[in-house]
Write a protein that holds these residues in place. Structure first.
Motif, short mmCIF file in Angstrom:
data_model
loop_
_atom_site.label_atom_id
_atom_site.label_comp_id
_atom_site.label_asym_id
_atom_site.label_seq_id
_atom_site.Cartn_x
_atom_site.Cartn_y
_atom_site.Cartn_z
N ARG A 1 0.81 -1.22 0.00
CA ARG A 1 0.00 0.00 0.00
C ARG A 1 0.84 1.27 0.00
N ILE A 2 1.99 1.22 -0.64
CA ILE A 2 2.83 2.41 -0.76
C ILE A 2 3.34 2.53 -2.19
N ILE A 3 3.64 3.76 -2.59
CA ILE A 3 4.31 4.03 -3.86
C ILE A 3 5.32 5.14 -3.62
N GLU A 4 6.55 4.91 -4.03
CA GLU A 4 7.57 5.94 -3.93
C GLU A 4 7.35 6.95 -5.06
N VAL A 5 7.26 8.22 -4.72
CA VAL A 5 7.04 9.27 -5.71
C VAL A 5 8.22 10.24 -5.67
N VAL A 6 8.82 10.45 -6.85
CA VAL A 6 10.05 11.22 -6.94
C VAL A 6 9.81 12.51 -7.71
N LYS A 7 10.15 13.61 -7.10
CA LYS A 7 10.05 14.91 -7.75
C LYS A 7 11.39 15.25 -8.39
N GLY A 8 11.39 15.43 -9.72
CA GLY A 8 12.62 15.77 -10.42
C GLY A 8 12.96 17.24 -10.32
N LEU A 9 14.07 17.62 -10.93
CA LEU A 9 14.53 19.00 -10.90
C LEU A 9 13.50 19.94 -11.53
N TYR A 10 12.82 19.47 -12.59
CA TYR A 10 11.87 20.31 -13.31
C TYR A 10 10.43 20.16 -12.80
N THR A 11 10.13 19.11 -12.07
CA THR A 11 8.76 18.82 -11.68
C THR A 11 8.14 19.95 -10.87
N SER A 12 6.96 20.41 -11.31
CA SER A 12 6.28 21.48 -10.59
C SER A 12 5.58 20.93 -9.35
N ALA A 13 5.36 21.81 -8.38
CA ALA A 13 4.66 21.42 -7.15
C ALA A 13 3.24 20.96 -7.46
N GLU A 14 2.60 21.61 -8.44
CA GLU A 14 1.23 21.24 -8.80
C GLU A 14 1.16 19.83 -9.35
N VAL A 15 2.09 19.50 -10.26
CA VAL A 15 2.12 18.16 -10.85
C VAL A 15 2.39 17.12 -9.77
N TYR A 16 3.33 17.41 -8.88
CA TYR A 16 3.64 16.46 -7.82
C TYR A 16 2.42 16.19 -6.94
N GLU A 17 1.69 17.23 -6.62
CA GLU A 17 0.49 17.07 -5.80
C GLU A 17 -0.59 16.27 -6.53
N ARG A 18 -0.70 16.48 -7.84
CA ARG A 18 -1.69 15.71 -8.62
C ARG A 18 -1.33 14.23 -8.65
N VAL A 19 -0.04 13.94 -8.76
CA VAL A 19 0.38 12.53 -8.75
C VAL A 19 0.13 11.92 -7.38
N CYS A 20 0.36 12.69 -6.33
CA CYS A 20 0.05 12.19 -4.99
C CYS A 20 -1.44 11.91 -4.84
N THR A 21 -2.27 12.72 -5.50
CA THR A 21 -3.71 12.47 -5.50
C THR A 21 -4.03 11.16 -6.21
N PHE A 22 -3.36 10.91 -7.33
CA PHE A 22 -3.54 9.64 -8.05
C PHE A 22 -3.21 8.46 -7.14
N VAL A 23 -2.10 8.56 -6.43
CA VAL A 23 -1.69 7.47 -5.53
C VAL A 23 -2.76 7.21 -4.48
N LYS A 24 -3.35 8.27 -3.95
CA LYS A 24 -4.40 8.11 -2.94
C LYS A 24 -5.67 7.51 -3.55
N LEU A 25 -5.95 7.87 -4.82
CA LEU A 25 -7.14 7.33 -5.49
C LEU A 25 -7.05 5.83 -5.70
N ILE A 26 -5.84 5.29 -5.82
CA ILE A 26 -5.68 3.85 -5.99
C ILE A 26 -5.36 3.18 -4.64
N ASN A 27 -5.69 3.90 -3.56
CA ASN A 27 -5.62 3.35 -2.20
C ASN A 27 -4.19 2.99 -1.78
N ARG A 28 -3.24 3.86 -2.14
CA ARG A 28 -1.86 3.70 -1.70
C ARG A 28 -1.42 4.95 -0.94
N ASP A 29 -0.38 4.79 -0.12
CA ASP A 29 0.21 5.92 0.57
C ASP A 29 1.45 6.39 -0.18
N VAL A 30 1.68 7.68 -0.15
CA VAL A 30 2.83 8.28 -0.83
C VAL A 30 4.07 8.21 0.06
#
Length: 325
Positions: free
Chosen positions: A176-205
């Motif tokens: 129930r976990i997924i490692e999420v990596v923010k790159g040098l270019y990754t925006s805060a908004e995109v990172y938060e949206r991906v974290c939302t995706f992880v939560k939608l599939i019932n995993r923790d970031v």
């Protein structure tokens, strides 16, 4: 005369053209090997439409068949029903055409390794470029990776800030976990949206800074190398080392069993990448692992690795656990 208030009804329309798009309503996957199949099944299980890209109709059919088999296993052991399986499978589609990704708001690259065991950075960059050509400007492009740095993959795209890296745990698909990596270019908004995706599939970031091996691979390969050293020194048998880690320390799979599930050919590439990146000898593949890979004993998917497996993927018990490699 009282003023007549008129409320627009477009927002209540049932037609596709009038209906707003739900976040992550359609997810794309490029490459549907073992990792891609796991991602497709998990996303579809949670109500998302999934379209995956493969290189041939044969590979598409093979992926669909494997996903179906995994769901059959869950019908037998997890209480999934046939109607639920049909609903999940109906949301998964395979294609050869990148244009089918056009209306995806999230696309994950998960291409297979080539015949030499490499997942070419050049090939993966090309996949990113192909994705960017067809998706909308606000669609997220991700890689399912552990040793590849997302900043390098995103460096040649027009919109770099939409790229992110994540890691699904194939050795334990229900982790129930997924490692999420923010790159040098990754925006805060995109990172938060991906974290939302992880939560939608019932995993923790698990937030991870950009680094080869992230957390899971970096620690695991060190453990596996030490397990190999312990075995070669004759301290304990292979099965007893696995049992010690499983029962004594609560690991789901011991280091040798986990390596067979992951694939020793893949593990070697992880180790070589980390050894090159950090220059630390602790990451260099054990001679035992190299010997097994040279013998093409890649793990459970080929029937033999550290252990031997029957047709159902079960470890055979008629083998001497103290055997020499």
């Amino acid at each position: 005369m009282a003023e007549i208030l008129v409320e627009p009804i477009e927002s209540y329309a049932l037609g596709q053209k009038k209906r707003g798009k739900t976040l992550f309503s359609k997810v794309g996957i490029v490459g549907c090997g073992k990792e891609g199949q796991s991602i497709a099944r998990i996303a579809s299980w949670h109500g998302m439409e999934v379209v995956f890209i493969e290189l041939s109709d044969e590979k598409i059919n093979h992926a669909i068949e494997n996903i179906g088999k995994e769901l059959d296993h869950r019908i037998e052991n997890w209480g999934l029903t046939q109607s639920e399986k049909r609903a999940i499978m109906s949301r998964i589609k395979g294609t050869l055409d990148y244009n089918e990704l056009t209306d995806c708001d999230f696309v994950i690259e998960a291409i297979r390794a080539d015949n030499s065991g490499n997942r070419s950075i050049v090939a993966r960059k090309e996949v990113f470029r192909q994705i960017e050509k067809v998706v909308s400007s606000d669609a997220i492009i991700a890689t399912n990776a552990t040793t590849i740095v997302i900043t390098e993959l995103a460096s040649e795209l027009k919109i770099r800030e939409r790229c992110v890296s994540l890691h699904f745990f194939v050795t334990s698909p229900e982790a129930r976990i997924i490692e999420v990596v923010k790159g040098l270019y990754t925006s805060a908004e995109v990172y938060e949206r991906v974290c939302t995706f992880v939560k939608l599939i019932n995993r923790d970031v698990i937030p991870v800074e950009e680094s080869a091996g992230i957390v899971s691979v970096r620690l695991y390969v060190t453990l596996l190398n030490e397990a190999c050293a312990t075995l070669m020194e004759g301290v304990a048998t292979m099965r007893d080392i696995d049992t010690t880690m499983e029962i004594g320390l609560g690991m789901r799979l011991g280091p040798f069993k986990a390596a067979d599930v992951i694939g020793l050919d893949k593990v070697v590439k992880w180790m070589e990448n980390l050894h090159e990146e950090f220059g630390n000898q602790k990451f260099a593949p054990s001679p035992l692992i190299r010997r097994l890979v040279r013998a093409k004993r890649y793990g459970s998917h080929v029937g033999v690795g550290f252990y031997r497996y029957d047709q159902d993927g079960n470890i055979q018990n008629d083998e001497d656990p103290t055997r020499k490699f």
